[in-house]
Structure formats: C-alpha cells, structure tokens
Scaffold this active site. Structure first.
Site, PDB file in Angstrom:
ATOM      1  N   LYS A  22       0.854  -1.202   0.000  1.00 13.89           N
ATOM      2  CA  LYS A  22       0.000   0.000   0.000  1.00 13.89           C
ATOM      3  C   LYS A  22       0.889   1.250   0.000  1.00 13.89           C
ATOM      4  CE  LYS A  22      -1.613   1.491   4.146  1.00 13.89           C
ATOM      5  NZ  LYS A  22      -1.300   2.861   4.522  1.00 13.89           N
ATOM      6  N   ASN A  23       1.927   1.234   0.830  1.00 13.62           N
ATOM      7  CA  ASN A  23       2.725   2.456   1.020  1.00 13.62           C
ATOM      8  C   ASN A  23       3.731   2.710  -0.093  1.00 13.62           C
ATOM      9  OD1 ASN A  23       1.218   2.853   3.259  1.00 13.62           O
ATOM     10  ND2 ASN A  23       2.823   2.368   4.735  1.00 13.62           N
ATOM     11  N   ARG A  94      -4.791  10.302   4.338  1.00 12.28           N
ATOM     12  CA  ARG A  94      -3.849  11.400   4.466  1.00 12.28           C
ATOM     13  C   ARG A  94      -2.820  11.419   3.340  1.00 12.28           C
ATOM     14  NH1 ARG A  94      -0.580  11.584   7.193  1.00 12.28           N
ATOM     15  NH2 ARG A  94      -0.492  13.733   7.859  1.00 12.28           N
ATOM     16  N   CYS A 118      -4.538  12.033  12.844  1.00 11.23           N
ATOM     17  CA  CYS A 118      -5.291  10.772  12.901  1.00 11.23           C
ATOM     18  C   CYS A 118      -5.068  10.207  14.302  1.00 11.23           C
ATOM     19  CB  CYS A 118      -4.815   9.824  11.809  1.00 11.23           C
ATOM     20  SG  CYS A 118      -3.185   9.194  12.111  1.00 11.23           S
ATOM     21  N   ARG A 123       0.331  14.378  12.920  1.00 11.56           N
ATOM     22  CA  ARG A 123       0.762  14.164  11.524  1.00 11.56           C
ATOM     23  C   ARG A 123       0.943  15.483  10.745  1.00 11.56           C
ATOM     24  NH1 ARG A 123      -0.815   8.838  10.215  1.00 11.56           N
ATOM     25  NH2 ARG A 123       0.771   8.865   8.597  1.00 11.56           N
ATOM     26  N   LYS A 163      14.152  16.396   9.796  1.00 11.75           N
ATOM     27  CA  LYS A 163      13.691  15.160  10.465  1.00 11.75           C
ATOM     28  C   LYS A 163      13.420  14.138   9.350  1.00 11.75           C
ATOM     29  CE  LYS A 163      10.043  13.785  13.671  1.00 11.75           C
ATOM     30  NZ  LYS A 163       8.987  14.212  14.550  1.00 11.75           N
ATOM     31  N   SER A 165      11.430  11.869   7.167  1.00 14.20           N
ATOM     32  CA  SER A 165      10.000  11.743   6.901  1.00 14.20           C
ATOM     33  C   SER A 165       9.786  11.013   5.585  1.00 14.20           C
ATOM     34  CB  SER A 165       9.359  13.132   6.802  1.00 14.20           C
ATOM     35  OG  SER A 165       8.143  13.063   6.069  1.00 14.20           O
ATOM     36  N   VAL A 166       9.055   9.913   5.634  1.00 15.96           N
ATOM     37  CA  VAL A 166       8.748   9.143   4.418  1.00 15.96           C
ATOM     38  C   VAL A 166       7.961  10.012   3.438  1.00 15.96           C
ATOM     39  CG1 VAL A 166       7.409   7.181   3.538  1.00 15.96           C
ATOM     40  CG2 VAL A 166       8.826   6.908   5.588  1.00 15.96           C
ATOM     41  N   ASP A 307       5.125   0.512  11.954  1.00 15.17           N
ATOM     42  CA  ASP A 307       3.890  -0.158  11.503  1.00 15.17           C
ATOM     43  C   ASP A 307       3.813  -1.611  11.962  1.00 15.17           C
ATOM     44  OD1 ASP A 307       3.724   1.577   8.288  1.00 15.17           O
ATOM     45  OD2 ASP A 307       3.319   2.192  10.346  1.00 15.17           O
ATOM     46  N   ILE A 329       8.465   7.059  16.686  1.00 15.78           N
ATOM     47  CA  ILE A 329       8.044   7.757  15.472  1.00 15.78           C
ATOM     48  C   ILE A 329       6.775   8.575  15.682  1.00 15.78           C
ATOM     49  CG2 ILE A 329       7.416   7.486  13.019  1.00 15.78           C
ATOM     50  CD1 ILE A 329      10.275   6.572  13.561  1.00 15.78           C
ATOM     51  N   ARG A 399      -8.323  -0.746   5.115  1.00 17.40           N
ATOM     52  CA  ARG A 399      -7.479   0.245   4.440  1.00 17.40           C
ATOM     53  C   ARG A 399      -6.142  -0.364   4.039  1.00 17.40           C
ATOM     54  NH1 ARG A 399      -6.202   5.098   7.795  1.00 17.40           N
ATOM     55  NH2 ARG A 399      -5.006   5.463   5.915  1.00 17.40           N
TER      56      ARG A 399
HETATM   57  C1  EPZ Z   1       4.372   6.930   6.227  1.00 19.82           C
HETATM   58  O1  EPZ Z   1       3.606   7.943   6.849  1.00 19.82           O
HETATM   59  C2  EPZ Z   1       3.475   5.704   6.162  1.00 19.82           C
HETATM   60  N1  EPZ Z   1       2.297   6.000   5.353  1.00 19.82           N
HETATM   61  C3  EPZ Z   1       3.060   5.293   7.576  1.00 19.82           C
HETATM   62  O2  EPZ Z   1       2.273   4.114   7.467  1.00 19.82           O
HETATM   63  C4  EPZ Z   1       4.321   4.980   8.377  1.00 19.82           C
HETATM   64  O3  EPZ Z   1       3.951   4.648   9.694  1.00 19.82           O
HETATM   65  C5  EPZ Z   1       5.232   6.219   8.379  1.00 19.82           C
HETATM   66  O4  EPZ Z   1       5.529   6.606   7.014  1.00 19.82           O
HETATM   67  C6  EPZ Z   1       6.550   5.959   9.096  1.00 19.82           C
HETATM   68  O5  EPZ Z   1       7.220   4.918   8.483  1.00 19.82           O
HETATM   69  C7  EPZ Z   1       2.410   5.950   4.009  1.00 19.82           C
HETATM   70  O6  EPZ Z   1       3.460   5.696   3.463  1.00 19.82           O
HETATM   71  C8  EPZ Z   1       1.154   6.242   3.226  1.00 19.82           C
HETATM   72  P1  EPZ Z   1       6.502  10.301   8.225  1.00 19.82           P
HETATM   73  P2  EPZ Z   1       4.158   9.476   6.848  1.00 19.82           P
HETATM   74  O7  EPZ Z   1       6.365  11.555   7.446  1.00 19.82           O
HETATM   75  O8  EPZ Z   1       4.868   9.730   5.584  1.00 19.82           O
HETATM   76  C9  EPZ Z   1       6.666  13.643  11.583  1.00 19.82           C
HETATM   77  C10 EPZ Z   1       0.420   2.749   7.839  1.00 19.82           C
HETATM   78  O9  EPZ Z   1      -0.010   2.206   8.861  1.00 19.82           O
HETATM   79  N2  EPZ Z   1       6.488  14.617  10.489  1.00 19.82           N
HETATM   80  O10 EPZ Z   1       7.684   9.426   7.980  1.00 19.82           O
HETATM   81  O11 EPZ Z   1       3.032  10.352   7.217  1.00 19.82           O
HETATM   82  C11 EPZ Z   1       5.435  12.771  11.788  1.00 19.82           C
HETATM   83  O12 EPZ Z   1       4.484  13.423  12.613  1.00 19.82           O
HETATM   84  C12 EPZ Z   1       0.904   4.174   7.892  1.00 19.82           C
HETATM   85  O13 EPZ Z   1       0.520   2.197   6.713  1.00 19.82           O
HETATM   86  C13 EPZ Z   1       6.604  15.961  10.775  1.00 19.82           C
HETATM   87  O14 EPZ Z   1       6.832  16.360  11.920  1.00 19.82           O
HETATM   88  O15 EPZ Z   1       5.194   9.417   8.053  1.00 19.82           O
HETATM   89  C14 EPZ Z   1       6.014  11.545  12.441  1.00 19.82           C
HETATM   90  O16 EPZ Z   1       6.191  11.785  13.818  1.00 19.82           O
HETATM   91  C15 EPZ Z   1       0.715   4.780   9.263  1.00 19.82           C
HETATM   92  N3  EPZ Z   1       6.419  16.856   9.762  1.00 19.82           N
HETATM   93  C16 EPZ Z   1       7.396  11.409  11.781  1.00 19.82           C
HETATM   94  O17 EPZ Z   1       7.685  12.711  11.220  1.00 19.82           O
HETATM   95  C17 EPZ Z   1       6.165  16.459   8.475  1.00 19.82           C
HETATM   96  O18 EPZ Z   1       6.037  17.320   7.585  1.00 19.82           O
HETATM   97  C18 EPZ Z   1       7.456  10.377  10.658  1.00 19.82           C
HETATM   98  O19 EPZ Z   1       6.392  10.663   9.780  1.00 19.82           O
HETATM   99  C19 EPZ Z   1       6.064  15.077   8.202  1.00 19.82           C
HETATM  100  C20 EPZ Z   1       6.238  14.172   9.229  1.00 19.82           C
END
Ligand code: EPZ
Length: 419
Positions: A22-23, A94, A118, A123, A163, A165-166, A307, A329, A399
């Site tokens: 999915k991701n 999202r 969420c 997020r 930081k 961020s994926v 995850d 995370i 989902r």
């Molecule tokens: C992706 O979410 C995945 N979703 C998430 O999977 C996964 O848990 C997450 O990466 C971490 O691996 C998809 O790929 C669709 P991040 P994402 O940006 O991109 C903070 C699932 O269950 N942050 O890596 O939203 C954030 O709050 C989902 O499949 C900021 O502060 O995650 C978090 O604490 C859940 N500012 C950390 O960084 C930003 O602009 C990592 O978030 C962006 C993120």
C-alpha cells in the site's frame, strides 16, 4: 458497521501470498500526475486507500482504471488535470497530500486539503511545505486547504530534511523530477517503499541518483516514457503474518516477498525465538521454542518499523519474562494497549515506552479498532485468545490488509466477517 469474529486457539499453517505494498502504491499513483504517457501498475493491492487514491486522481480528470481481478491499475492522462484535491477524499486518506508535489511541478498550482491528524498523532506536513517553499512555491493555508503556486515552475535546490520523513521525502522527490536544474536532498527516508518510488520514477525517465546513505540527487527532466511497473510486496503485511504463525505455533509459508528487504524484522523475530527459513522469494515460519522477551524500539528504516510495533507487542504477551518497546516515530501509537488489556494482557505504558509482562493468558472479548495497525494487532490477539473475539470498526483494517479473513481462514483460522 462491519466486524470480524475470531474463535481463537487454531494454528495458522499453510501458505499465504503477500499482496503489493500500500505504502509504495500510493506515492507511485500520485507521481503519475507528472506524465501523459500510458502507465500500467501491476501487483497493486486492492485496498480502500488505493481505491481512494484512484478516486482522487479520477476526480482530477485522470483516465485511470483499477482492475481488481488482475490487480492492475492503468493510467493515461490525456488531458490537463484539475489541480484540486478535495477534503472529502483526503479526510479518509492522508496520503492524498502526496499529489501536492507533482501538481506544483507539472502545473505550477495546487489546492489540496490539509490532511488532518489521525489516531496515532497530529501528523503535521511542515517538512513537505517548507521544502516546496525552498523550491520557489508560494504556499498559503486557507479554510483548511493548502493553496500553492509556482508561476515560474519549481527550481532545483539543496534541501536537508530536519527530520526523517517518508511522506516529505516522497513528495519532494516527485516534485524535483520536473524542477529546473538539480535538487540535492539530504537526510531522506530510506524505506523500501521510497526506493520503490525511486525505481518507478527512474523507469519513467527521471534522473535520480542515491549519492550517499540518506542523500539523493535529482535532475529535472521534461520528457517521460510509457511504462509497466510491478509494485514491491508489502513488508508490513508479511511481518504481520509471520507473527500470526509464531503466536499460534503454526508452520506458515509466506510467498511473493523478498526476505532481504525484511532483514531487520526477521533478525528481531529470530532473536525472540521464531524460526524463519529464508529463500529467494519466500520464508517458512515456525516457532519450536519458547518465545524470549526483548527490549526494542521503533526507528526509521532500516530500524524496526513503527507499523509493526502493535503486532510485535502481541507476540511479547506470550514471551518469557518482561519485554519493552519504545515508540519513537508517532506520539500516540499505543491505542491497541487498552484493548489488549481488556483481553488480559499485562502492559504498562510510561511515556513512549510500553512494558509487556509475558506469558499472559488472553481471553476473547469485544474490541474496538482505532487505526490500521492497532486493528490487526487485535486480530492477532484474537487468534491466540481463548473463546471468541469480536473486532469492531474493521474499516480501519480494510485500508491496509487485502482479504485478511480469507488469507487467515485458508490457513486454519476460525474467522469471519459479520455484516
Ligand atoms: C508513512 O507515513 C506511512 N504512510 C506510515 O504508514 C508509516 O507509519 C510512516 O511513514 C513511518 O514509516 C504511508 O506511506 C502512506 P513520516 P508518513 O512523514 O509519511 C513527523 C500505515 O499504517 N512529520 O515518515 O506520514 C510525523 O508526525 C501508515 O501504513 C513531521 O513532523 O510518516 C512523524 O512523527 C501509518 N512533519 C514522523 O515525522 C512532516 O512534515 C514520521 O512521519 C512530516 C512528518
């Protein structure tokens, strides 16, 4: 509202074929905004979030077809797309914010609903927006929407993410493919799903090079090619079913995977006492010995994925002794704990650390799912609990897990969906 009924105590044995990720599928779909050539995506998971992303692109004017039977998505953007991503679609998914980068890069404008928080945390998307501003975008927030423009197009520049961020890595990677000149990205996420997006974009004709562990250089291009691309397997789904087999002391073959991509998870499960035989595109899981307790924490790839945290926690309820898991995370990713406690699990939470007292006997109960991965941890607990477990609000589950009750019941689980 649909629910799952599970009668525990059955071994999970047999074969499970893992679906596409999915991701990986979601950012790849968002990136198709860049091209007006014919794109075919195969091994696509048939999931709610994928259908929502297909719906979003179709609302924007994309000619996009999801073939559920063949797990194939065909995209052919012959006309200019609308640059508007509405709230009613993004409120449930999202990842819709990933259309922001490609829309700005291709059309120089975008109006995208702010993705809300969420269950697992607020997020924010500040990292996405700050990077796009650095590339020359003008960004305002108005009535819950991101209103962005880049009249002269986006320009390549040096961006070091404060930081990991994926999503921010993915959004800016896609935007950089059509920016003027070179974009140097530093402190990028390394998740296999990010790499799959890079592989897709390079096959399209984008110029992307990994120049260091978390460093990626992108040179903007103008022309792209029609391609067919097979999405990577879902390592989180695979990890979930490895844990299901270990929990129930079954013997499970898990196919359509690349074990090399999951070495962190497999090594950790080995340490706990799960026997995992690795072959080229499958593993065989059994659990001959007692489960050992561990002390671990979630981290960006190649660390333990957040995850899988909830699923590992259920496994720890069966281990000898006391285990701890630190969630580094997300701010609020222990929503499953209160439900597991209602089943008899002994889990204490202090800040972002969970302490799990092992060898607890789990009893079936009526439970409430809160987010995608918490829901699947309740299903895992139901598989190993005595009596019957009901998991409510399984739309969360749909989902991210394709045909979960079919895959599990084909391997011996007594599980059914109640309307
Ligand atoms: C992706 O979410 C995945 N979703 C998430 O999977 C996964 O848990 C997450 O990466 C971490 O691996 C998809 O790929 C669709 P991040 P994402 O940006 O991109 C903070 C699932 O269950 N942050 O890596 O939203 C954030 O709050 C989902 O499949 C900021 O502060 O995650 C978090 O604490 C859940 N500012 C950390 O960084 C930003 O602009 C990592 O978030 C962006 C993120």
């Amino acid at each position: 509202m649909q629910k799952l009924e599970i009668k525990g105590g059955r071994k999970i044995s047999g074969t499970i074929v893992i679906s596409g990720s999915k991701n990986a599928t979601l950012p790849i779909l968002a990136s198709t905004i860049l091209t007006n050539k014919k794109i075919i995506i195969t091994n696509a998971p048939i999931l709610r979030d994928v259908e929502t992303m297909v719906g979003l692109l179709s609302t924007m004017g994309s000619t996009i077809k999801l073939n559920k039977k063949e797990k194939k998505i065909e995209i052919f953007n012959q006309k200019t797309l609308k640059t508007f991503a509405p709230y009613h679609l993004l409120k449930t998914m999202r990842a819709g914010v990933l259309v922001l980068g490609p829309l700005l890069a291709k059309y120089g404008m975008a109006k995208v609903s702010l993705p809300g928080g969420c269950a697992i945390g607020p997020r924010p998307i500040n990292l996405h927006l700050d990077a796009l501003k650095k590339m020359g975008a003008n960004i305002k927030i108005k009535n819950g929407y991101i209103v962005a423009s880049a009249k002269k197009g986006l320009k390549g520049c040096f961006i070091k993410f404060p930081k990991i961020s994926v999503g921010a890595t993915e959004n800016i990677l896609i935007a950089s493919c059509f920016a003027k000149g070179k974009t140097k990205l530093r402190n990028c996420a390394l998740e296999p799903e990010v790499q799959d997006l890079i592989n897709f974009l390079k096959k399209l004709g984008c110029k992307i090079n990994r120049v260091g562990k978390r460093s990626i250089d992108v040179t903007g291009v103008e022309k792209l090619k029609p391609i067919t691309y097979r999405v990577i397997f879902d390592r989180i789904e695979a990890g979930t079913y490895i844990i299901a087999a270990a929990l129930t002391n079954g013997r499970l073959k898990i196919t359509n995977i690349d074990p090399k991509v999951m070495s962190t998870e497999i090594n950790l499960l080995h340490k706990i006492g799960v026997k995992i035989i690795r072959k080229k595109n499958y593993v065989i899981v059994s659990c001959p010995k007692k489960l050992k307790s561990i002390h671990t924490m979630t981290k960006p790839y190649p660390g333990l994925p957040t995850d899988l945290q909830a699923q590992i926690m259920v496994l720890m309820t069966k281990a000898e002794g006391i285990s701890t898991i630190r969630e580094t995370i997300f701010e609020n990713r222990f929503m499953h704990v209160s439900e597991l406690r209602r089943m008899g699990a002994h889990i204490e939470i202090r800040g972002n650390k969970a302490k799990i007292i092992g060898k607890s006997k789990l009893n079936g109960a009526e439970l409430m799912a809160t987010d995608l991965r918490a829901s699947v941890s309740l299903v895992l607990a139901g598989l190993v609990a005595s009596n019957k477990t009901i998991v409510n609000r399984i739309y969360h589950l749909d989902r991210g897990y394709e045909n979960i009750e079919t895959k599990l019941s084909n391997c011996g689980a007594q599980i059914r969906r109640l309307k």
